[in-house]
Design a protein around this motif. Structure first.
Motif, PDB file in Angstrom:
ATOM      1  N   ASP A  12       0.866  -1.174   0.000  1.00  0.00           N
ATOM      2  CA  ASP A  12       0.000   0.000   0.000  1.00  0.00           C
ATOM      3  C   ASP A  12       0.903   1.224   0.000  1.00  0.00           C
ATOM      4  N   GLY A  13       0.906   1.937  -1.125  1.00  0.00           N
ATOM      5  CA  GLY A  13       1.753   3.110  -1.275  1.00  0.00           C
ATOM      6  C   GLY A  13       0.958   4.386  -1.071  1.00  0.00           C
ATOM      7  N   HIS A  14       1.581   5.348  -0.438  1.00  0.00           N
ATOM      8  CA  HIS A  14       0.933   6.622  -0.150  1.00  0.00           C
ATOM      9  C   HIS A  14       1.773   7.756  -0.736  1.00  0.00           C
ATOM     10  N   PRO A  15       1.592   8.046  -2.045  1.00  0.00           N
ATOM     11  CA  PRO A  15       2.345   9.147  -2.645  1.00  0.00           C
ATOM     12  C   PRO A  15       2.023  10.451  -1.920  1.00  0.00           C
ATOM     13  N   TRP A  16       3.043  11.261  -1.710  1.00  0.00           N
ATOM     14  CA  TRP A  16       2.871  12.498  -0.961  1.00  0.00           C
ATOM     15  C   TRP A  16       1.928  13.472  -1.639  1.00  0.00           C
ATOM     16  N   ALA A  21      -4.503   6.221  -1.739  1.00  0.00           N
ATOM     17  CA  ALA A  21      -3.413   5.258  -1.584  1.00  0.00           C
ATOM     18  C   ALA A  21      -3.430   4.317  -2.778  1.00  0.00           C
ATOM     19  N   GLY A  22      -2.266   3.964  -3.267  1.00  0.00           N
ATOM     20  CA  GLY A  22      -2.159   2.974  -4.323  1.00  0.00           C
ATOM     21  C   GLY A  22      -1.981   1.602  -3.708  1.00  0.00           C
ATOM     22  N   ARG A  23      -2.233   0.567  -4.478  1.00  0.00           N
ATOM     23  CA  ARG A  23      -2.043  -0.799  -3.994  1.00  0.00           C
ATOM     24  C   ARG A  23      -1.505  -1.647  -5.127  1.00  0.00           C
ATOM     25  N   ALA A  24      -0.586  -2.544  -4.779  1.00  0.00           N
ATOM     26  CA  ALA A  24      -0.030  -3.473  -5.750  1.00  0.00           C
ATOM     27  C   ALA A  24       0.158  -4.831  -5.074  1.00  0.00           C
ATOM     28  N   LYS A  25       0.157  -5.879  -5.891  1.00  0.00           N
ATOM     29  CA  LYS A  25       0.427  -7.228  -5.407  1.00  0.00           C
ATOM     30  C   LYS A  25       1.791  -7.654  -5.940  1.00  0.00           C
ATOM     31  N   LEU A  26       2.617  -8.177  -5.065  1.00  0.00           N
ATOM     32  CA  LEU A  26       3.942  -8.663  -5.448  1.00  0.00           C
ATOM     33  C   LEU A  26       4.034 -10.161  -5.202  1.00  0.00           C
ATOM     34  N   ASN A  27       4.707 -10.858  -6.091  1.00  0.00           N
ATOM     35  CA  ASN A  27       5.077 -12.248  -5.880  1.00  0.00           C
ATOM     36  C   ASN A  27       6.592 -12.289  -5.950  1.00  0.00           C
ATOM     37  N   LEU A  28       7.217 -12.566  -4.814  1.00  0.00           N
ATOM     38  CA  LEU A  28       8.671 -12.508  -4.709  1.00  0.00           C
ATOM     39  C   LEU A  28       9.282 -13.892  -4.610  1.00  0.00           C
ATOM     40  N   GLY A  32      19.356 -16.547  -1.644  1.00  0.00           N
ATOM     41  CA  GLY A  32      20.235 -15.877  -0.692  1.00  0.00           C
ATOM     42  C   GLY A  32      19.618 -14.558  -0.287  1.00  0.00           C
ATOM     43  N   THR A  33      20.344 -13.473  -0.491  1.00  0.00           N
ATOM     44  CA  THR A  33      19.797 -12.149  -0.175  1.00  0.00           C
ATOM     45  C   THR A  33      19.293 -11.426  -1.425  1.00  0.00           C
ATOM     46  N   THR A  34      19.311 -12.089  -2.573  1.00  0.00           N
ATOM     47  CA  THR A  34      18.830 -11.505  -3.828  1.00  0.00           C
ATOM     48  C   THR A  34      17.344 -11.791  -3.999  1.00  0.00           C
ATOM     49  N   ILE A  35      16.591 -10.755  -4.380  1.00  0.00           N
ATOM     50  CA  ILE A  35      15.144 -10.864  -4.549  1.00  0.00           C
ATOM     51  C   ILE A  35      14.798 -10.593  -6.013  1.00  0.00           C
ATOM     52  N   MET A  36      13.821 -11.344  -6.529  1.00  0.00           N
ATOM     53  CA  MET A  36      13.288 -11.099  -7.857  1.00  0.00           C
ATOM     54  C   MET A  36      11.802 -11.455  -7.831  1.00  0.00           C
ATOM     55  N   GLY A  37      11.045 -10.916  -8.780  1.00  0.00           N
ATOM     56  CA  GLY A  37       9.632 -11.242  -8.806  1.00  0.00           C
ATOM     57  C   GLY A  37       8.845 -10.362  -9.738  1.00  0.00           C
ATOM     58  N   GLU A  38       7.525 -10.384  -9.544  1.00  0.00           N
ATOM     59  CA  GLU A  38       6.611  -9.633 -10.381  1.00  0.00           C
ATOM     60  C   GLU A  38       5.698  -8.791  -9.507  1.00  0.00           C
ATOM     61  N   LEU A  39       5.215  -7.692 -10.093  1.00  0.00           N
ATOM     62  CA  LEU A  39       4.301  -6.772  -9.423  1.00  0.00           C
ATOM     63  C   LEU A  39       3.160  -6.454 -10.372  1.00  0.00           C
ATOM     64  N   VAL A  40       1.950  -6.378  -9.845  1.00  0.00           N
ATOM     65  CA  VAL A  40       0.786  -5.922 -10.602  1.00  0.00           C
ATOM     66  C   VAL A  40       0.146  -4.788  -9.814  1.00  0.00           C
ATOM     67  N   GLN A  41       0.003  -3.619 -10.438  1.00  0.00           N
ATOM     68  CA  GLN A  41      -0.651  -2.473  -9.803  1.00  0.00           C
ATOM     69  C   GLN A  41      -2.141  -2.754  -9.732  1.00  0.00           C
ATOM     70  N   LEU A  42      -2.739  -2.650  -8.536  1.00  0.00           N
ATOM     71  CA  LEU A  42      -4.154  -2.949  -8.352  1.00  0.00           C
ATOM     72  C   LEU A  42      -5.022  -1.696  -8.230  1.00  0.00           C
ATOM     73  N   ILE A  43      -4.491  -0.646  -7.591  1.00  0.00           N
ATOM     74  CA  ILE A  43      -5.235   0.596  -7.410  1.00  0.00           C
ATOM     75  C   ILE A  43      -4.354   1.769  -7.812  1.00  0.00           C
ATOM     76  N   ASP A  44      -4.897   2.654  -8.638  1.00  0.00           N
ATOM     77  CA  ASP A  44      -4.197   3.856  -9.080  1.00  0.00           C
ATOM     78  C   ASP A  44      -4.305   4.915  -7.983  1.00  0.00           C
ATOM     79  N   VAL A  49      -9.047   4.225  -8.225  1.00  0.00           N
ATOM     80  CA  VAL A  49      -9.866   3.145  -8.774  1.00  0.00           C
ATOM     81  C   VAL A  49      -9.028   1.894  -8.997  1.00  0.00           C
ATOM     82  N   SER A  50      -9.712   0.753  -8.959  1.00  0.00           N
ATOM     83  CA  SER A  50      -9.060  -0.517  -9.258  1.00  0.00           C
ATOM     84  C   SER A  50      -8.704  -0.565 -10.734  1.00  0.00           C
ATOM     85  N   LEU A  51      -7.595  -1.217 -11.016  1.00  0.00           N
ATOM     86  CA  LEU A  51      -7.117  -1.332 -12.389  1.00  0.00           C
ATOM     87  C   LEU A  51      -7.234  -2.766 -12.866  1.00  0.00           C
ATOM     88  N   ASP A  52      -7.519  -2.943 -14.151  1.00  0.00           N
ATOM     89  CA  ASP A  52      -7.476  -4.271 -14.740  1.00  0.00           C
ATOM     90  C   ASP A  52      -6.024  -4.655 -14.954  1.00  0.00           C
TER      91      ASP A  52
END
Length: 136
Positions: A12-16, A21-28, A32-44, A49-52
């Protein structure tokens, strides 16, 4: 000791300067300590509003965990790279002691910034009833 943050997260992001508030779903995934994954923006955050799910709302995520010697207060840096545009963002935050939430700040290529809270869906709670809310 490597902390495991792989799996599904909600950010849940709160741009100043945004009215919502925006919302996104991440699958990480993690190695080791390296992270990779995908993100889908859910709310603009600017329209509220919710985004497709489309290519415009999808992004790659990579980053790292910076472990602290005290076994707590681990830092995480995530870099967002949109799949279908030149939009980029960097999120930097600290994991909670139980590693179920992370709080921090972000900045992006639109010269926007803000704060965020990132949680595993199982740790989301309805603020009016206090009951867990894993649905998005």
């Amino acid at each position: 000791m490597t902390i495991d943050i792989s799996g599904e997260w909600i950010i849940d992001g709160h741009p100043w300067d945004a009215p919502y508030a925006g919302r996104a779903k991440l699958n990480l995934r993690q190695s080791g300590t390296t992270i990779m994954g995908e993100l889908v923006q859910l709310i603009d955050p600017f329209a509220g509003v919710s985004l497709d799910a489309t290519k415009e709302t999808e992004a790659y995520v990579d980053g790292e965990i910076i472990e602290h010697e005290d076994g707590q207060n681990h830092l995480v840096v995530l870099k967002r790279t949109n799949q279908d545009s030149s939009f980029r963002a960097v999120f930097a935050g600290v994991l909670s002691a139980e590693c179920g939430t992370m709080t921090g700040t972000f900045t992006n290529t639109l010269r926007k910034g803000g704060s965020f809270v990132m949680s595993r869906p199982a740790t989301l709670v309805d603020s009016t009833t206090g009951t867990p809310n894993g649905s998005i």
